[in-house]
Design a protein around this motif. Sequence first.
Motif, PDB file in Angstrom:
ATOM      1  N   ASP A 127      70.850  30.869  -4.178  1.00 15.37           N
ATOM      2  CA  ASP A 127      69.775  31.558  -4.881  1.00 15.37           C
ATOM      3  C   ASP A 127      69.116  32.618  -4.009  1.00 15.37           C
ATOM      4  O   ASP A 127      68.116  33.210  -4.394  1.00 15.37           O
ATOM      5  N   GLY A 128      69.643  32.873  -2.833  1.00 10.35           N
ATOM      6  CA  GLY A 128      69.040  33.830  -1.911  1.00 10.35           C
ATOM      7  C   GLY A 128      67.919  33.222  -1.093  1.00 10.35           C
ATOM      8  O   GLY A 128      67.315  33.884  -0.260  1.00 10.35           O
ATOM      9  N   GLY A 129      67.641  31.950  -1.331  1.00 11.75           N
ATOM     10  CA  GLY A 129      66.562  31.254  -0.622  1.00 11.75           C
ATOM     11  C   GLY A 129      67.078  29.999   0.045  1.00 11.75           C
ATOM     12  O   GLY A 129      67.878  30.064   0.970  1.00 11.75           O
TER      13      GLY A 129
ATOM     14  N   ARG B  48      74.154  25.938   8.750  1.00  8.45           N
ATOM     15  CA  ARG B  48      73.820  26.969   9.741  1.00  8.45           C
ATOM     16  C   ARG B  48      72.944  28.076   9.152  1.00  8.45           C
ATOM     17  O   ARG B  48      72.630  29.040   9.841  1.00  8.45           O
ATOM     18  N   THR B  49      72.566  27.950   7.901  1.00  6.24           N
ATOM     19  CA  THR B  49      71.737  28.954   7.237  1.00  6.24           C
ATOM     20  C   THR B  49      70.323  28.412   7.073  1.00  6.24           C
ATOM     21  O   THR B  49      70.014  27.308   7.532  1.00  6.24           O
ATOM     22  N   ASP B  50      69.494  29.140   6.362  1.00  5.89           N
ATOM     23  CA  ASP B  50      68.144  28.673   6.061  1.00  5.89           C
ATOM     24  C   ASP B  50      68.103  27.791   4.822  1.00  5.89           C
ATOM     25  O   ASP B  50      67.023  27.366   4.392  1.00  5.89           O
TER      26      ASP B  50
ATOM     27  N   HIS C 258      79.559  39.451  -3.521  1.00  2.00           N
ATOM     28  CA  HIS C 258      78.272  39.925  -4.026  1.00  2.00           C
ATOM     29  C   HIS C 258      77.251  38.791  -4.202  1.00  2.00           C
ATOM     30  O   HIS C 258      76.074  38.970  -3.896  1.00  2.00           O
ATOM     31  N   PHE C 259      77.696  37.626  -4.689  1.00  3.31           N
ATOM     32  CA  PHE C 259      76.770  36.583  -5.098  1.00  3.31           C
ATOM     33  C   PHE C 259      76.772  35.333  -4.229  1.00  3.31           C
ATOM     34  O   PHE C 259      75.878  34.507  -4.368  1.00  3.31           O
ATOM     35  N   SER C 260      77.745  35.145  -3.378  1.00  4.83           N
ATOM     36  CA  SER C 260      77.904  33.850  -2.702  1.00  4.83           C
ATOM     37  C   SER C 260      77.459  33.868  -1.258  1.00  4.83           C
ATOM     38  O   SER C 260      77.538  34.891  -0.571  1.00  4.83           O
ATOM     39  N   LEU C 261      77.028  32.708  -0.814  1.00 10.49           N
ATOM     40  CA  LEU C 261      76.737  32.490   0.594  1.00 10.49           C
ATOM     41  C   LEU C 261      78.058  32.512   1.371  1.00 10.49           C
ATOM     42  O   LEU C 261      78.139  33.018   2.477  1.00 10.49           O
TER      43      LEU C 261
END
Length: 139
Positions: free
Chosen positions: A69-71, A104-106, A46-49
């Motif tokens: 943090d979703g960002g 590999r993410t933003d 639910h909360f983790s990358l």
Amino acid sequence: MPFPSSHNSGIAEWRGAFENAEVNALHAKCFEHRELADDWWAQVNHFSLGWVCIRRPARLVGFVNVAWDGGVHAFDLDTMVAPAFQRQGIGKALIEEAVAHTKRTDCEWLHVDFDPHLGPFYFDACGFKPTSAGLIPLK
């Protein structure tokens, strides 16, 4: 995708499967508290990358949670290596896998906080840089 890491540490698996009981047991050993019954699977999904598991051979001996943090900010939380398997490169392999996938993410930053005695591990072995931070104890 898992990759064989250095120092014969085992296979580091991004978003690897695990049972709540084995992470709770590992957390209790690593952080020296009674074993809890937390629902790690629901929390990280639910909360983790992502998260990293290392098994040797089928036993969970290493785990790190990569919250975010979703960002653009990700956070290494609860880096754990079973006491009997410490100083074998497992912790470094956990962080290497977490860093590789987070790149590999933003996300632009990967943060970690730790007790002072772990500074050489995070700064020297893993390549984190010191920063200023603040903390307000809530309990």
